[in-house]
Design a protein around this motif. Structure first.
Motif, PDB file in Angstrom:
ATOM      1  N   ALA A  47      -7.468  -2.710   6.983  1.00 17.84           N
ATOM      2  CA  ALA A  47      -6.076  -2.656   7.440  1.00 17.84           C
ATOM      3  C   ALA A  47      -5.774  -1.318   8.099  1.00 17.84           C
ATOM      4  O   ALA A  47      -5.133  -1.253   9.152  1.00 17.84           O
ATOM      5  N   SER A  48      -6.253  -0.245   7.504  1.00 20.39           N
ATOM      6  CA  SER A  48      -6.004   1.095   8.035  1.00 20.39           C
ATOM      7  C   SER A  48      -6.620   1.274   9.421  1.00 20.39           C
ATOM      8  O   SER A  48      -6.068   1.976  10.274  1.00 20.39           O
ATOM      9  N   LYS A  54       2.794   0.857   8.863  1.00 21.61           N
ATOM     10  CA  LYS A  54       2.803   0.969   7.403  1.00 21.61           C
ATOM     11  C   LYS A  54       2.008  -0.185   6.813  1.00 21.61           C
ATOM     12  O   LYS A  54       1.955  -1.280   7.371  1.00 21.61           O
ATOM     13  N   ILE A  55       1.372   0.064   5.670  1.00 22.54           N
ATOM     14  CA  ILE A  55       0.683  -0.966   4.899  1.00 22.54           C
ATOM     15  C   ILE A  55       1.479  -1.183   3.615  1.00 22.54           C
ATOM     16  O   ILE A  55       1.753  -0.227   2.879  1.00 22.54           O
ATOM     17  N   ALA A  69      -6.130   2.553  -7.360  1.00 25.08           N
ATOM     18  CA  ALA A  69      -7.302   2.147  -6.571  1.00 25.08           C
ATOM     19  C   ALA A  69      -7.007   2.243  -5.080  1.00 25.08           C
ATOM     20  O   ALA A  69      -7.828   2.760  -4.304  1.00 25.08           O
ATOM     21  N   VAL A  70      -5.842   1.763  -4.667  1.00 25.33           N
ATOM     22  CA  VAL A  70      -5.479   1.798  -3.250  1.00 25.33           C
ATOM     23  C   VAL A  70      -5.399   3.234  -2.745  1.00 25.33           C
ATOM     24  O   VAL A  70      -5.843   3.544  -1.633  1.00 25.33           O
ATOM     25  N   LEU A  71      -4.874   4.123  -3.582  1.00 21.05           N
ATOM     26  CA  LEU A  71      -4.714   5.517  -3.163  1.00 21.05           C
ATOM     27  C   LEU A  71      -6.040   6.276  -3.141  1.00 21.05           C
ATOM     28  O   LEU A  71      -6.080   7.426  -2.678  1.00 21.05           O
ATOM     29  N   ASP A  75      -3.890   7.225   2.214  1.00 23.01           N
ATOM     30  CA  ASP A  75      -2.963   8.318   1.927  1.00 23.01           C
ATOM     31  C   ASP A  75      -1.599   7.739   1.548  1.00 23.01           C
ATOM     32  O   ASP A  75      -1.219   6.661   2.023  1.00 23.01           O
ATOM     33  N   GLU A  76      -0.857   8.447   0.708  1.00 20.21           N
ATOM     34  CA  GLU A  76       0.451   7.954   0.267  1.00 20.21           C
ATOM     35  C   GLU A  76       1.406   7.708   1.424  1.00 20.21           C
ATOM     36  O   GLU A  76       2.309   6.874   1.331  1.00 20.21           O
TER      37      GLU A  76
END
Length: 342
Positions: A47-48, A54-55, A69-71, A75-76
């Motif tokens: 996705a990135s 934005k995701i 896990a996502v972080l 990045d936040e």
């Protein structure tokens, strides 16, 4: 084409709230490791790569663990976490994010957190189809594939002109519809404002009492909106993981990809590629030789010209250049200098 610039008119929404009961586990499905990292991380990475504005990640079961896990991958500033406290279906999950899109004119790409092999180029082609359909673009575009055995999947029913008519689930399909080989992958593009307007019309009059996202394309079509289909040629790439057998099969596919990449791009020799486990985080230098039954885990880095003999396990370690590691060694959280023999 995958872009290198942020796309301000693109948002990605990843569904990751479910437990995944068929995994027979107390661990949320998207947290199960694949190649040494949670499977959702692969989806986030893909996705990135599309450079969306934005995701959005829909979380529920073990949501804080999913967030952590996502972080590890994003990045936040890239991601917004949206809570689905009750799991009332995929349509309900998407509706939880509505407040973020009330004033946005954007395309929403919807992904599942359990489809780790999906590639950025495939999603870029889906977006291109969505934006170019009939030279004016579609309100909804569905990514589909054809499979030999479609049992259990929603079938894509087309009209006489070959355009989208409806998605029919296995339990509701006629015998003629059951013979259709084209299936819904659960990956979609929607125009945000029309998506949420249609979601408000979805009913939960089914045995599960859930609100299904699959109802939305039909609602849009009935309203006169354009619904497009992007037929993809690789079913395995868009396969989800629903049980332990599928997780093991995906692990094998990923391992083959990792080893192939190391051989072709990094110049690493594997004596028996089918009998090696390599974590996807591992970095291995050229002219290194890996013997059978070697395990390389975690953020391990191995320099050039090394020899790793059979039965060795290396975890989260740094191995210098021209190192020989003899049979049946265990190396964990260690650093070995150039030219050593272990």
């Amino acid at each position: 084409m995958v872009t290198s610039q942020t796309q301000p008119n693109l948002s990605v929404l990843i569904l990751a709230a479910g437990l995944g009961t068929r995994m027979r586990s107390n661990i949320a499905k998207v947290l199960h490791p694949l190649g040494g990292v949670p499977m959702i991380n692969y989806v986030c990475r893909t996705a990135s790569a599309l450079m969306p504005e934005k995701i959005y990640v829909i979380v529920g079961h073990q949501g804080e663990d999913v967030r952590k896990a996502v972080l590890q991958e994003l990045d936040e500033t890239q991601v917004e976490f949206v809570w689905q406290t009750e799991q009332l279906g995929t349509g309900h999950a998407v509706s939880m994010a509505q407040k973020f899109f009330e004033s946005k004119d954007t395309t929403v790409l919807i992904l599942s957190g359990d489809v780790p092999l999906i590639r950025p180029t495939t999603l870029a082609a889906l977006l291109q189809k969505h934006r170019s359909h009939k030279d004016k673009g579609a309100t909804c575009t569905i990514l589909t594939v054809r499979v030999d055995d479609p049992t259990g999947y929603g079938r894509i029913v087309r009209d006489d002109s070959g355009f989208f008519l409806k998605i029919v689930e296995q339990k509701d399909a006629s015998e003629e519809e059951k013979s259709i080989k084209e299936i819904n992958t659960g990956i979609y593009c929607f125009e945000a404002s029309k998506l949420f307007r249609a979601l408000a019309k979805v009913k939960n009059n089914n045995s599960q009492r859930e609100f299904y996202l699959t109802d939305v394309p039909f609602i849009l079509r009935e309203e006169g909106e354009e619904v497009a289909i992007y037929l993809h040629g690789d079913p395995k790439e868009v396969s989800g993981i629903n049980n332990r057998m599928e997780l093991a099969e995906m692990e094998q596919i990923l391992r083959r990809k990792i080893i192939k990449r190391l051989m072709i791009e990094s110049g690493v020799t594997f004596i028996d590629p089918s009998n090696v486990y390599i974590n996807e985080l591992a970095i291995i230098g050229k002219d290194t030789i890996i013997y059978p039954n070697v395990t390389i885990e975690g953020a391990t880095e191995i320099g050039e010209g090394c020899v790793i003999r059979s039965g060795t396990r290396i975890s989260n370690s740094r191995i210098g250049r021209n190192v020989e590691i003899l049979d049946n060694c265990l190396i964990s959280d260690s650093e070995i200098e150039d030219g050593c023999t272990i």
